[in-house]
Write an enzyme that holds these catalytic residues in place. Structure first.
Site, PDB file in Angstrom:
ATOM      1  N   CYS A   1       2.695  -0.732  -5.221  1.00 22.83           N
ATOM      2  CA  CYS A   1       1.333  -0.211  -5.219  1.00 22.83           C
ATOM      3  C   CYS A   1       1.305   1.023  -6.116  1.00 22.83           C
ATOM      4  O   CYS A   1       2.242   1.817  -6.118  1.00 22.83           O
ATOM      5  CB  CYS A   1       0.896   0.167  -3.811  1.00 22.83           C
ATOM      6  SG  CYS A   1      -0.828   0.728  -3.726  1.00 22.83           S
TER       7      CYS A   1
ATOM      8  N   CYS B   1       0.189   6.894  -2.057  1.00 21.04           N
ATOM      9  CA  CYS B   1      -0.089   7.674  -0.842  1.00 21.04           C
ATOM     10  C   CYS B   1       1.242   8.256  -0.352  1.00 21.04           C
ATOM     11  O   CYS B   1       2.258   7.562  -0.324  1.00 21.04           O
ATOM     12  CB  CYS B   1      -0.739   6.794   0.222  1.00 21.04           C
ATOM     13  SG  CYS B   1      -2.273   6.063  -0.368  1.00 21.04           S
TER      14      CYS B   1
ATOM     15  N   SER C   1      -9.167   2.903   4.781  1.00 24.80           N
ATOM     16  CA  SER C   1      -8.061   3.791   5.160  1.00 24.80           C
ATOM     17  C   SER C   1      -8.490   5.228   4.900  1.00 24.80           C
ATOM     18  O   SER C   1      -8.295   5.765   3.814  1.00 24.80           O
ATOM     19  CB  SER C   1      -6.822   3.440   4.340  1.00 24.80           C
ATOM     20  OG  SER C   1      -6.350   2.180   4.737  1.00 24.80           O
TER      21      SER C   1
HETATM   22  N1  SAH Z   1      -3.532  -0.435   0.323  1.00 22.66           N
HETATM   23  C1  SAH Z   1      -4.317  -0.771   1.441  1.00 22.66           C
HETATM   24  C2  SAH Z   1      -3.705  -1.844   2.317  1.00 22.66           C
HETATM   25  C3  SAH Z   1      -2.225  -1.754   2.567  1.00 22.66           C
HETATM   26  S1  SAH Z   1      -1.679  -0.383   3.554  1.00 22.66           S
HETATM   27  C4  SAH Z   1      -4.657   0.471   2.250  1.00 22.66           C
HETATM   28  O1  SAH Z   1      -4.096   1.529   1.989  1.00 22.66           O
HETATM   29  O2  SAH Z   1      -5.511   0.365   3.111  1.00 22.66           O
HETATM   30  C5  SAH Z   1      -2.297  -0.855   5.144  1.00 22.66           C
HETATM   31  C6  SAH Z   1      -2.436   0.275   6.134  1.00 22.66           C
HETATM   32  O3  SAH Z   1      -1.124   0.786   6.477  1.00 22.66           O
HETATM   33  C7  SAH Z   1      -3.223   1.453   5.576  1.00 22.66           C
HETATM   34  O4  SAH Z   1      -4.191   1.879   6.501  1.00 22.66           O
HETATM   35  C8  SAH Z   1      -2.141   2.485   5.367  1.00 22.66           C
HETATM   36  O5  SAH Z   1      -2.644   3.785   5.411  1.00 22.66           O
HETATM   37  C9  SAH Z   1      -1.183   2.186   6.496  1.00 22.66           C
HETATM   38  N2  SAH Z   1       0.153   2.764   6.293  1.00 22.66           N
HETATM   39  C10 SAH Z   1       0.824   2.943   5.150  1.00 22.66           C
HETATM   40  N3  SAH Z   1       2.012   3.533   5.361  1.00 22.66           N
HETATM   41  C11 SAH Z   1       2.104   3.733   6.688  1.00 22.66           C
HETATM   42  C12 SAH Z   1       3.099   4.308   7.542  1.00 22.66           C
HETATM   43  N4  SAH Z   1       4.235   4.778   7.039  1.00 22.66           N
HETATM   44  N5  SAH Z   1       2.850   4.357   8.867  1.00 22.66           N
HETATM   45  C13 SAH Z   1       1.697   3.868   9.377  1.00 22.66           C
HETATM   46  N6  SAH Z   1       0.721   3.317   8.629  1.00 22.66           N
HETATM   47  C14 SAH Z   1       0.923   3.253   7.301  1.00 22.66           C
HETATM   48 FE1  SF4 Z   2      -0.915   1.666  -1.609  1.00 20.63          FE
HETATM   49 FE2  SF4 Z   2      -1.656   3.842  -0.250  1.00 20.63          FE
HETATM   50 FE3  SF4 Z   2      -2.120   1.391   0.775  1.00 20.63          FE
HETATM   51 FE4  SF4 Z   2       0.397   2.356   0.610  1.00 20.63          FE
HETATM   52  S1  SF4 Z   2      -1.261   3.157   1.861  1.00 20.63           S
HETATM   53  S2  SF4 Z   2      -0.276   0.311   0.053  1.00 20.63           S
HETATM   54  S3  SF4 Z   2       0.284   3.523  -1.340  1.00 20.63           S
HETATM   55  S4  SF4 Z   2      -2.992   2.291  -1.097  1.00 20.63           S
END
Ligand code: SAH
Ligand code: SF4
Length: 358
Positions: free
Chosen positions: A105, A109, A213
Site C-alpha cells: 500500500c 499509515c 478509516s
Molecule cells: N486501506 C484501507 C483498507 C485496508 S486496512 C483502509 O485503510 O481502510 C483495513 C483496516 O485495518 C483499516 O481501518 C486500518 O486502519 C486497520 N488497521 C491497519 N493496521 C492496523 C493495526 N496494526 N491494528 C489494527 N487495525 C489496523
Molecule cells: Fe494502506 Fe493505511 Fe489502509 Fe494500511 S491502513 S492498508 S497503509 S491505507
C-alpha cells in the site's frame, strides 16, 4: 488463467467448446468453486487437464488456522513474486472474508504493517475475486465448525487501499454481485478516505457498504497517523461520507483503530460520536494490533471499554471489533511481514516511517 479472464469471455480460453460447456465452467469458477479442476466433474477430462495447473492466479504459500478452526489465514503468492493476505472468519450465522486489493500500500499509515512495507502493485480484478472463490472452495472441502460453508460477507480490509485501485476493485465487486450472486450490502469497501473514489463508488449501481478509516476526529491528529489526510482532510471526508449515504440508503461505518495515549481520549470519543451521529454512521473500534515498526501501543481492555462507552454515551452506535486471529498475525500485513522475515531475499526494503509520530 480462468480468473484473470472476464467471466463473459471464458470462451477465449476454451475456443473449441460449445456454449453450454463455457456456462458450466463459469458456474464452477464463480458459483460452486472447487480447489482443483479434477472436481469439475461435468467437464471433459481433456478440458480439466488442460486447465489443471492454471486454475488459481496465485498460490497458497502459507495457510494458518486459529481460534479452534474458526479463523483461517492465507498468504497468496503471485507468479511475479508479490504476496497478499486474506483472512476467513467463521461466526455462528455468517462467514466473513477479509481480502486484499493491492500488494502493499502506498498510503504509509504509521500504525499499519502493510503501510510500512510500501507499495508493490495493484491486484487485477481476477486476483481480487479469486480470493473469494478460493475461500469458497476451501469451505466446500473443509467447512468451519458451526458457520455457513459459504462466504456471506466480504470486507476489503486486507492489504491495500481499494479506492486507489478503483477500476479493478469495481470489476471484482461486479463479479461478486453479478456472477457469484452475492448481495451488495454484504460487501464492505474500507478506505483510508480518498474522496473522489468515495463519490465514484456512490455513483455505482450497487449499494455496497462504506467503511471510512477515520482514526482521529481532527486533522492535527489524523495527519500524524494517516499521511494522506493532508490531501483529503476530515471535513472533506465527512462531506463525501454524507453524499455516499445520501445515495439510496447506503451504509457508512467509521473505523477507529484505538491507540493508547493517541486517539483514546474522552475528547476524541465525543468528537467521533458527534461525527457518527451527524452521518447516521455506525462506529467500529479496532484495538491496535501492534506491529514491529510502529511506535503506537494497544490500550488496556479497561481503557478500550471506557472509550467505547464514551462514544455510546453521546448517542452513537458503537461496537468493539473482536481481536479475532491475533494468535495467527491476522492483522493487515502481518503474516507477510513474518514470511518475509523468514526469507529475507524476498523482503521489500522498509521505507522510513512516513509522517510525524505522535
Ligand atoms: N486501506 C484501507 C483498507 C485496508 S486496512 C483502509 O485503510 O481502510 C483495513 C483496516 O485495518 C483499516 O481501518 C486500518 O486502519 C486497520 N488497521 C491497519 N493496521 C492496523 C493495526 N496494526 N491494528 C489494527 N487495525 C489496523
Ligand atoms: Fe494502506 Fe493505511 Fe489502509 Fe494500511 S491502513 S492498508 S497503509 S491505507
Amino acid at each position: 488463467m480462468p480468473y484473470l479472464t472476464a467471466p463473459e469471455a471464458l470462451d477465449t480460453l476454451l475456443p473449441d467448446q460449445p456454449r453450454y460447456r463455457i456456462d458450466q465452467f463459469r458456474e464452477w469458477l464463480y458459483r460452486h468453486p472447487v480447489l482443483t479442476t479434477d472436481e469439475m466433474t461435468n467437464l471433459p477430462l481433456r478440458v480439466r487437464q488442460s486447465l489443471a495447473d492454471r486454475l488459481w492466479p496465485m498460490q497458497v504459500e502459507v495457510e494458518q488456522s486459529g481460534d479452534g478452526g474458526r479463523t483461517v489465514k492465507w498468504l497468496f503468492r503471485a507468479p511475479d513474486g508479490v504476496a497478499v493476505e486474506a483472512v476467513l472468519m467463521g461466526y455462528p450465522r455468517r462467514t466473513t472474508l477479509c481480502i486484499s486489493s493491492q500488494a502493499g500500500c502506498a498510503m504509509g499509515c504509521t500504525f499499519c504493517a502493510t503501510g510500512q512495507f510500501g507499495f508493490d502493485r495493484h491486484l487485477a480484478a481476477g486476483e481480487i475475486v479469486a480470493q473469494v472463490a478460493y475461500a469458497n472452495a476451501h469451505l466446500r472441502a473443509r467447512p468451519m465448525p458451526g458457520s455457513p460453508a459459504r462466504v456471506g460477507n466480504v470486507v476489503f480490509m486486507g492489504m491495500g487501499e481499494p479506492l486507489a485501485n478503483y477500476d479493478n476493485v469495481r470489476e471484482g465487486i461486479r463479479r461478486m454481485i453479478e456472477v457469484m450472486g452475492m448481495s451488495a450490502r454484504s460487501i464492505t469497501v474500507s478506505t483510508v478516505g480518498i474522496t473522489p473514489g468515495i463519490d465514484r463508488l456512490a455513483a455505482e449501481p450497487w449499494p455496497v457498504t462504506l467503511a471510512l478509516s477515520l482514526h482521529a476526529a481532527d486533522d492535527h491528529l489524523r495527519e500524524q497517523l494517516v499521511p494522506i489526510d493532508r490531501r483529503y482532510p476530515v471535513e472533506d471526508l465527512i462531506a463525501a461520507a454524507r453524499r455516499f449515504r445520501g445515495s439510496h440508503g447506503r451504509r457508512v461505518t467509521l473505523e477507529w483503530t484505538l491507540m493508547e495515549g493517541v486517539n483514546d481520549s474522552a475528547e476524541q470519543a465525543r468528537s467521533l460520536a458527534a461525527i457518527a451521529v451527524e452521518l447516521g454512521a455506525h462506529v467500529n473500534v479496532i484495538p491496535l494490533n501492534p506491529t514491529p515498526l510502529a511506535p503506537q501501543r494497544r490500550p488496556s481492555a479497561e481503557r478500550t471499554r471506557r472509550f467505547v462507552e464514551e462514544v455510546a454515551r453521546y448517542g452513537a452506535t458503537c461496537t468493539l471489533r473482536d481481536t479475532r486471529g491475533t494468535e495467527i498475525d491476522a492483522a493487515c500485513g502481518q503474516l507477510r511481514a513474518r514470511s518475509d522475515a523468514r526469507s529475507p531475499e524476498r523482503a521489500t526494503p522498509v521505507p522510513a516511517p512516513p509522517g510525524r509520530h505522535p
